[in-house]
Structure formats: structure tokens, C-alpha cells
Design a protein around this motif. Sequence first.
Motif, PDB file in Angstrom:
ATOM      1  N   GLY A  90       0.815  -1.106  -0.002  1.00 18.14           N
ATOM      2  CA  GLY A  90      -0.225   0.182  -0.187  1.00 18.14           C
ATOM      3  C   GLY A  90       0.626   1.316   0.176  1.00 18.14           C
ATOM      4  N   HIS A  91       2.219   1.175   0.315  1.00 21.53           N
ATOM      5  CA  HIS A  91       2.898   2.483   0.475  1.00 21.53           C
ATOM      6  C   HIS A  91       3.730   2.768  -0.769  1.00 21.53           C
ATOM      7  N   LEU A  92       3.503   1.790  -1.711  1.00 24.58           N
ATOM      8  CA  LEU A  92       4.361   1.782  -2.986  1.00 24.58           C
ATOM      9  C   LEU A  92       3.157   2.149  -4.036  1.00 24.58           C
ATOM     10  N   THR A  93       3.602   2.827  -5.220  1.00 25.58           N
ATOM     11  CA  THR A  93       2.708   3.329  -6.313  1.00 25.58           C
ATOM     12  C   THR A  93       2.675   1.843  -7.056  1.00 25.58           C
ATOM     13  N   VAL A  94       1.637   1.912  -8.066  1.00 19.39           N
ATOM     14  CA  VAL A  94       1.498   0.850  -8.843  1.00 19.39           C
ATOM     15  C   VAL A  94       2.686   0.270  -9.609  1.00 19.39           C
ATOM     16  N   ILE A  95       3.341   1.305 -10.340  1.00 20.72           N
ATOM     17  CA  ILE A  95       4.571   0.955 -10.911  1.00 20.72           C
ATOM     18  C   ILE A  95       5.798   0.371  -9.804  1.00 20.72           C
ATOM     19  N   GLU A  96       5.625   1.069  -8.994  1.00 22.78           N
ATOM     20  CA  GLU A  96       6.933   0.519  -7.661  1.00 22.78           C
ATOM     21  C   GLU A  96       6.567  -0.736  -7.378  1.00 22.78           C
ATOM     22  N   ASN A  97       5.226  -1.189  -7.258  1.00 23.87           N
ATOM     23  CA  ASN A  97       5.015  -2.873  -6.898  1.00 23.87           C
ATOM     24  C   ASN A  97       5.357  -3.702  -7.848  1.00 23.87           C
ATOM     25  N   LEU A  98       5.365  -3.147  -9.194  1.00 26.39           N
ATOM     26  CA  LEU A  98       5.917  -4.006 -10.179  1.00 26.39           C
ATOM     27  C   LEU A  98       7.149  -4.316 -10.386  1.00 26.39           C
ATOM     28  N   MET A  99       7.945  -3.039 -10.063  1.00 26.39           N
ATOM     29  CA  MET A  99       9.273  -3.071 -10.143  1.00 26.39           C
ATOM     30  C   MET A  99      10.152  -3.639  -9.202  1.00 26.39           C
ATOM     31  N   LEU A 100       9.518  -3.826  -7.936  1.00 22.17           N
ATOM     32  CA  LEU A 100      10.273  -4.398  -6.757  1.00 22.17           C
ATOM     33  C   LEU A 100      11.146  -5.809  -6.959  1.00 22.17           C
ATOM     34  N   LEU A 105      14.989  -9.555  -6.896  1.00 16.60           N
ATOM     35  CA  LEU A 105      15.455 -11.137  -7.215  1.00 16.60           C
ATOM     36  C   LEU A 105      16.086 -11.289  -8.820  1.00 16.60           C
ATOM     37  N   LEU A 106      15.658 -10.527  -9.647  1.00 12.86           N
ATOM     38  CA  LEU A 106      16.394 -10.812 -10.726  1.00 12.86           C
ATOM     39  C   LEU A 106      17.631  -9.985 -11.221  1.00 12.86           C
ATOM     40  N   LYS A 107      17.571  -8.774 -10.068  1.00 14.10           N
ATOM     41  CA  LYS A 107      18.814  -7.872 -10.430  1.00 14.10           C
ATOM     42  C   LYS A 107      18.812  -7.294 -11.583  1.00 14.10           C
ATOM     43  N   LYS A 108      17.281  -6.895 -11.969  1.00 14.18           N
ATOM     44  CA  LYS A 108      17.270  -5.835 -13.297  1.00 14.18           C
ATOM     45  C   LYS A 108      17.571  -4.494 -12.889  1.00 14.18           C
ATOM     46  N   SER A 109      17.884  -3.859 -13.808  1.00 16.24           N
ATOM     47  CA  SER A 109      18.392  -2.299 -13.322  1.00 16.24           C
ATOM     48  C   SER A 109      16.863  -1.657 -13.325  1.00 16.24           C
ATOM     49  N   LYS A 110      16.749  -0.309 -12.709  1.00 17.60           N
ATOM     50  CA  LYS A 110      15.490   0.220 -12.330  1.00 17.60           C
ATOM     51  C   LYS A 110      15.051   0.666 -13.567  1.00 17.60           C
ATOM     52  N   ASP A 128      -2.332   4.178 -17.383  1.00 18.10           N
ATOM     53  CA  ASP A 128      -2.462   5.672 -16.785  1.00 18.10           C
ATOM     54  C   ASP A 128      -2.495   5.517 -15.099  1.00 18.10           C
ATOM     55  N   LYS A 129      -2.744   4.131 -14.390  1.00 17.50           N
ATOM     56  CA  LYS A 129      -2.444   4.182 -13.153  1.00 17.50           C
ATOM     57  C   LYS A 129      -1.185   3.888 -12.640  1.00 17.50           C
ATOM     58  N   ALA A 130      -0.148   3.930 -13.417  1.00 18.12           N
ATOM     59  CA  ALA A 130       1.170   3.663 -12.804  1.00 18.12           C
ATOM     60  C   ALA A 130       1.531   4.315 -11.558  1.00 18.12           C
ATOM     61  N   LEU A 131       1.175   5.697 -11.357  1.00 19.26           N
ATOM     62  CA  LEU A 131       1.719   6.449 -10.393  1.00 19.26           C
ATOM     63  C   LEU A 131       0.632   6.578  -9.195  1.00 19.26           C
ATOM     64  N   SER A 132      -0.352   5.773  -9.266  1.00 15.67           N
ATOM     65  CA  SER A 132      -1.415   5.691  -8.434  1.00 15.67           C
ATOM     66  C   SER A 132      -1.020   4.832  -7.215  1.00 15.67           C
ATOM     67  N   TYR A 133      -1.729   4.922  -5.908  1.00 14.05           N
ATOM     68  CA  TYR A 133      -1.417   3.873  -4.871  1.00 14.05           C
ATOM     69  C   TYR A 133      -2.728   2.760  -4.955  1.00 14.05           C
ATOM     70  N   PRO A 134      -2.347   1.611  -4.324  1.00 12.44           N
ATOM     71  CA  PRO A 134      -3.566   0.666  -4.371  1.00 12.44           C
ATOM     72  C   PRO A 134      -4.885   1.121  -3.913  1.00 12.44           C
ATOM     73  N   ASP A 135      -4.826   2.010  -2.723  1.00 11.15           N
ATOM     74  CA  ASP A 135      -6.117   2.402  -2.172  1.00 11.15           C
ATOM     75  C   ASP A 135      -6.849   3.280  -3.256  1.00 11.15           C
ATOM     76  N   GLU A 136      -6.162   3.791  -4.179  1.00 15.88           N
ATOM     77  CA  GLU A 136      -7.033   4.477  -5.155  1.00 15.88           C
ATOM     78  C   GLU A 136      -7.561   3.773  -6.370  1.00 15.88           C
ATOM     79  N   LEU A 137      -7.472   2.375  -6.463  1.00  7.25           N
ATOM     80  CA  LEU A 137      -7.811   1.545  -7.314  1.00  7.25           C
ATOM     81  C   LEU A 137      -9.002   0.721  -6.771  1.00  7.25           C
ATOM     82  N   ARG A 149       2.063  -7.603 -12.009  1.00 10.20           N
ATOM     83  CA  ARG A 149       3.275  -8.008 -10.992  1.00 10.20           C
ATOM     84  C   ARG A 149       3.711  -9.391 -11.031  1.00 10.20           C
ATOM     85  N   THR A 150       2.724 -10.271 -11.384  1.00  8.50           N
ATOM     86  CA  THR A 150       3.466 -11.756 -11.529  1.00  8.50           C
ATOM     87  C   THR A 150       4.146 -11.752 -12.937  1.00  8.50           C
ATOM     88  N   LEU A 151       3.646 -11.143 -13.830  1.00  5.39           N
ATOM     89  CA  LEU A 151       4.309 -11.472 -15.236  1.00  5.39           C
ATOM     90  C   LEU A 151       5.574 -10.784 -14.977  1.00  5.39           C
TER      91      LEU A 151
END
Length: 368
Positions: A90-100, A105-110, A128-137, A149-151
Amino acid sequence: MIEIRNLKKEFGTVMPLKDVSFTIHDGDVISVIGPSGTGKSTLIRCLNLLEKPTAGQIIFGGEDITAKEYDIRKARQKMGMVFQSFNLFGHLTVIENLMLAPMDLLKKSKQEAYNTGMELLRRVGLADKALSYPDELSGGQKQRVAIARTLCMDPEVILLDEPTSALDPTMVSEVQAVIKDLSKCGKTMVIVTHEMNFARAISNRVVYMDEGGIYEEGTPEEIFDHPKKELTRRFIKRLKVFEEVIESRSYDFIGFGAELDRYFLQNDVAPAEKYRIRLAIEELVQQILLPELEEPFIRVKVEYSQQGGGCSIFVTYRGRAFDIRDTDNTLSLAMLENTAEEITYRYQEGGEETNTVKIRIKNLAVCV
């Protein structure tokens, strides 16, 4: 790709998985269906050892991932999981949830993780929701983010544990549309679901679970249109069954009627249908069969379908061949025929209950 051998799982005195063995092939899209409490979610959670099996083996990519020395993190990088609850941070944006996970684990660059994340958000319709937070969805949007995120980990296998069960009905279709799209891309998928039309539409194999294991499996056509086993048939057609055995002429028919009324009440059987079922049983059993059979053993089974309505009565009885249409009681036979859309009779020599009568009750629409 995944071979499950004699899998067993116990929780104290409860054993949801008794002895499960089957193989998941590359590119399979398998729907796991069955009544609640039959081990569907336990099975899928055992596949990536979120639940540790009590016994048995899971062979993934040629390795036994249940072995003590196996590093389960290797399998989980190749086997993504989508849960009923979305489990987004909940404290991360949508795109941050996907990047973590790709960065950790895969050591990809940011930048690489960001590019992949945005590509997948576009795929699930949420760029268009990349910078939204989960509570806004909405719930449906959260689940689409969870799938994206799984993909992001580019798994070889995707496990989905009732991915639409926590959603408002208005949001189910948007998540199903994303999963249907995934099912066409060649990914191996195992989906636990209660949505039968959804399972039929996306799967190449369907597994029905009951009695502590895989009770029946086959293609969607085999399972949904031509199930071979009784419990599968009852589940698919949503059949509610009443069954009783009458073993003497002094049988308690008052008690029988009370149990039948309870069955009607539990399943909201319409009054007109109740009357026809009761009349058919009385005329067939009490007026035609009991006077004819010297040593009665009559099994009465009523099946009421909650899927589109429909009521059928099956009556089996022992002894010599006796087609009820040969009865001398023409009045009872006429009354029985008046309640029925169809009556069929079959004699099978050598069986325990050699005679079978099936009655399909008239006016099926009133059973809705």
C-alpha cells in the motif's frame, strides 16, 4: 513440465489431499474446479510450497522441489502466483509494486524494471494508473495490477487461486478478460475457479476435485458436457439429491414425506413441482411397485437441478423384470404418466437392483 506424484497434505486430523498424482504439460491451461473444502487451493499452494506437502513429490523442470536440500526460491522465480487477495504494498505506487521483485530477485536495473512494468500495465489496460497507490484503485484494477506484477518475473508457470472470488460481480469480467488474453499466449497456467463458464472458455484441461483428490479430469467438453462420474455430474449440473430406500410394505411413509418436504424447502422447489414429484412417487412406489414386489427393496432418488431447473426421479428395485407399464393398476399408471414428460424403463440382469425407472417431471421451467 510439472509432475505431481502421490501428493498428500494433512492439517491435524483433516486431510484435504489424500493421494494426488497428475502431470501439467508445457502450455497447458488447467482449470481446477470442485465443491468448497475439497483441496483445490491447498493443491495449488503446494505446487510452489506455500503449503509444504505431508508426503509425495513435485517434479518441476526435472528437479524434485519437495526435496529437503532444494532451494524453493529457484522454483518461485519460475512459478508466479496470483492470490484471491491482491497483496499489493500500500505504501508503493502501482509501478513501484511491479518493479520491486525484478530488481530484488532478478537483479534488473531500475530502468529495465520500469520499462517492463509499464509494458505490462499497458497490456492489462492500466498504464494510466502507474503512479496511483493501491487504495486509489477498484478491486478489479488491483487484481489486474497483481497479475501484471506476476508477469514481471516472466514466470514459466502462472498459478491463480480463485482470482475473481474477492471481487464485486461488476468487476469480475475485466479480470477474466485479462486472464483469457494470457491463456492465448502459450503460458502454462493452473487456475482454481468457481466460474464454470470461464473455466470452459479458457482451459484445454479441467480437473474436478473431490474425495481428497482428483476425482475426474478431461477436456472442457468431456467434463462439462459428458462427465463420466456421479459426483462430477452432480456438481456440473448443480444437482441436489434426495435418496431413500424402502425395504418393506410397513415402511414409514409419513416420515418419508417429512424428509421430502425438508428437501423441497432447502432447494426452493416450486409448489407445482413439489406436487408432481410427490404424486409420481406415491403412484409409482405405493400403488404400483409395493403390491407387485414380494420382498420390496426400492431405492428412490430425486435429482433437482439448480442450473436452469429440472427434476428427475430414479427408482430402482430388485427382482424379476417388471416394466411398470405392464401393471394392472391402469389408473395409477395414467396419473403417473400425466405428471411425467418422459418415463423410461431398463432391466439389467445380474445387478443388485435389476430394474430402473427414470421419470422426468413435466414443466421443467417451474424448477428455476
